[in-house]
Design a protein around this motif. Sequence first.
Motif, PDB file in Angstrom:
ATOM      1  N   GLY A  22       6.281  14.426  28.070  1.00 40.93           N
ATOM      2  CA  GLY A  22       6.762  14.695  29.417  1.00 40.93           C
ATOM      3  C   GLY A  22       6.970  13.377  30.149  1.00 40.93           C
ATOM      4  N   SER A  23       7.360  13.461  31.414  1.00 36.54           N
ATOM      5  CA  SER A  23       7.645  12.242  32.179  1.00 36.54           C
ATOM      6  C   SER A  23       6.419  11.348  32.327  1.00 36.54           C
ATOM      7  CB  SER A  23       8.220  12.599  33.547  1.00 36.54           C
ATOM      8  OG  SER A  23       7.315  13.423  34.253  1.00 36.54           O
ATOM      9  N   SER A  24       5.237  11.929  32.544  1.00 38.16           N
ATOM     10  CA  SER A  24       4.045  11.089  32.683  1.00 38.16           C
ATOM     11  C   SER A  24       3.689  10.411  31.363  1.00 38.16           C
ATOM     12  CB  SER A  24       2.859  11.903  33.214  1.00 38.16           C
ATOM     13  OG  SER A  24       2.529  12.937  32.319  1.00 38.16           O
ATOM     14  N   ASP A  25       3.984  11.062  30.230  1.00 41.38           N
ATOM     15  CA  ASP A  25       3.740  10.451  28.923  1.00 41.38           C
ATOM     16  C   ASP A  25       4.626   9.224  28.741  1.00 41.38           C
ATOM     17  OD1 ASP A  25       1.968  12.563  28.199  1.00 41.38           O
ATOM     18  OD2 ASP A  25       3.706  13.788  27.677  1.00 41.38           O
ATOM     19  N   GLU A  85      -6.703  -2.727  23.860  1.00 39.78           N
ATOM     20  CA  GLU A  85      -6.122  -1.758  24.794  1.00 39.78           C
ATOM     21  C   GLU A  85      -4.896  -1.080  24.176  1.00 39.78           C
ATOM     22  OE1 GLU A  85      -5.582   0.514  28.294  1.00 39.78           O
ATOM     23  OE2 GLU A  85      -7.296  -0.558  27.471  1.00 39.78           O
ATOM     24  N   LEU A  86      -4.083  -1.848  23.471  1.00 36.03           N
ATOM     25  CA  LEU A  86      -2.907  -1.284  22.807  1.00 36.03           C
ATOM     26  C   LEU A  86      -3.335  -0.229  21.782  1.00 36.03           C
ATOM     27  CD1 LEU A  86       0.165  -1.304  22.357  1.00 36.03           C
ATOM     28  CD2 LEU A  86      -0.221  -3.100  20.644  1.00 36.03           C
ATOM     29  N   ARG A  87      -4.351  -0.545  20.988  1.00 36.16           N
ATOM     30  CA  ARG A  87      -4.833   0.394  19.972  1.00 36.16           C
ATOM     31  C   ARG A  87      -5.300   1.697  20.614  1.00 36.16           C
ATOM     32  NH1 ARG A  87      -9.599   2.019  18.149  1.00 36.16           N
ATOM     33  NH2 ARG A  87     -10.737   0.516  19.398  1.00 36.16           N
ATOM     34  N   ALA A 111      -3.255   5.344  20.180  1.00 34.82           N
ATOM     35  CA  ALA A 111      -4.027   6.402  19.523  1.00 34.82           C
ATOM     36  C   ALA A 111      -3.864   7.724  20.265  1.00 34.82           C
ATOM     37  CB  ALA A 111      -5.499   6.009  19.453  1.00 34.82           C
ATOM     38  N   ALA A 112      -3.706   7.651  21.590  1.00 36.05           N
ATOM     39  CA  ALA A 112      -3.538   8.867  22.389  1.00 36.05           C
ATOM     40  C   ALA A 112      -2.228   9.580  22.072  1.00 36.05           C
ATOM     41  CB  ALA A 112      -3.589   8.521  23.876  1.00 36.05           C
ATOM     42  N   ASP A 163      -5.277   9.136  13.824  1.00 29.13           N
ATOM     43  CA  ASP A 163      -5.060   9.583  15.205  1.00 29.13           C
ATOM     44  C   ASP A 163      -4.479  10.999  15.225  1.00 29.13           C
ATOM     45  OD1 ASP A 163      -5.855   7.065  16.140  1.00 29.13           O
ATOM     46  OD2 ASP A 163      -3.787   6.328  16.223  1.00 29.13           O
ATOM     47  N   ARG A 164      -3.503  11.241  14.343  1.00 29.79           N
ATOM     48  CA  ARG A 164      -2.880  12.564  14.311  1.00 29.79           C
ATOM     49  C   ARG A 164      -3.873  13.633  13.860  1.00 29.79           C
ATOM     50  NH1 ARG A 164       1.304   9.151  12.797  1.00 29.79           N
ATOM     51  NH2 ARG A 164       0.983   9.478  10.577  1.00 29.79           N
ATOM     52  N   ALA A 165      -4.761  13.295  12.924  1.00 27.85           N
ATOM     53  CA  ALA A 165      -5.783  14.249  12.487  1.00 27.85           C
ATOM     54  C   ALA A 165      -6.740  14.554  13.634  1.00 27.85           C
ATOM     55  CB  ALA A 165      -6.551  13.690  11.292  1.00 27.85           C
TER      56      ALA A 165
END
Length: 162
Positions: free
Chosen positions: A74-77, A101-103, A107-108, A115-117
């Motif tokens: 969405g837009s916030s993503d 911080e990037l990692r 991951a989110a 991360d996907r699991a």
Amino acid sequence: MAGNGPPPKANDRRVRRNKDTVPQTVLRWERAEPPELPDFRIERDGDLVEFEWPERTREWWRMWIDSPQAEHFGSSDWQFLLDTALIHARLWRGDASAAAELRLRVAAFGATPADRARLRMVFADADGADAGRGASGQPTARERYGALRMVSGGQGERASGE
């Protein structure tokens, strides 16, 4: 190095099946189109200069736009990911302090298989694309060996017909 732990167990494998104590909030879904990396100025040595995105960050941004996850943003993503692009640019300009911080941020969004699991993301068309066959499209093991049956015999017995 901090992390989020192992992926959660499947619901049917859990011993305790407590209900969530907090009800879910159901939101109306609106898919947002991905923005382009913006042009803007930054202050450098007291002057305003045009910010130049590293080529690697431009490739990274295109990868996210083309990713299967993007159809669920969405837009916030996209705004959060745009801020994350600035951190990516810092890393590729040599600021190693931006790596942690990037990692956490990517991951989110399900950047790696782990991360996907953890986020319980699966690729839906994986089995449908090849009709349940392996990537080679060859017959499955069940199709090749399904008609074979085990013949048991005691020790010293001979199979009939010998």
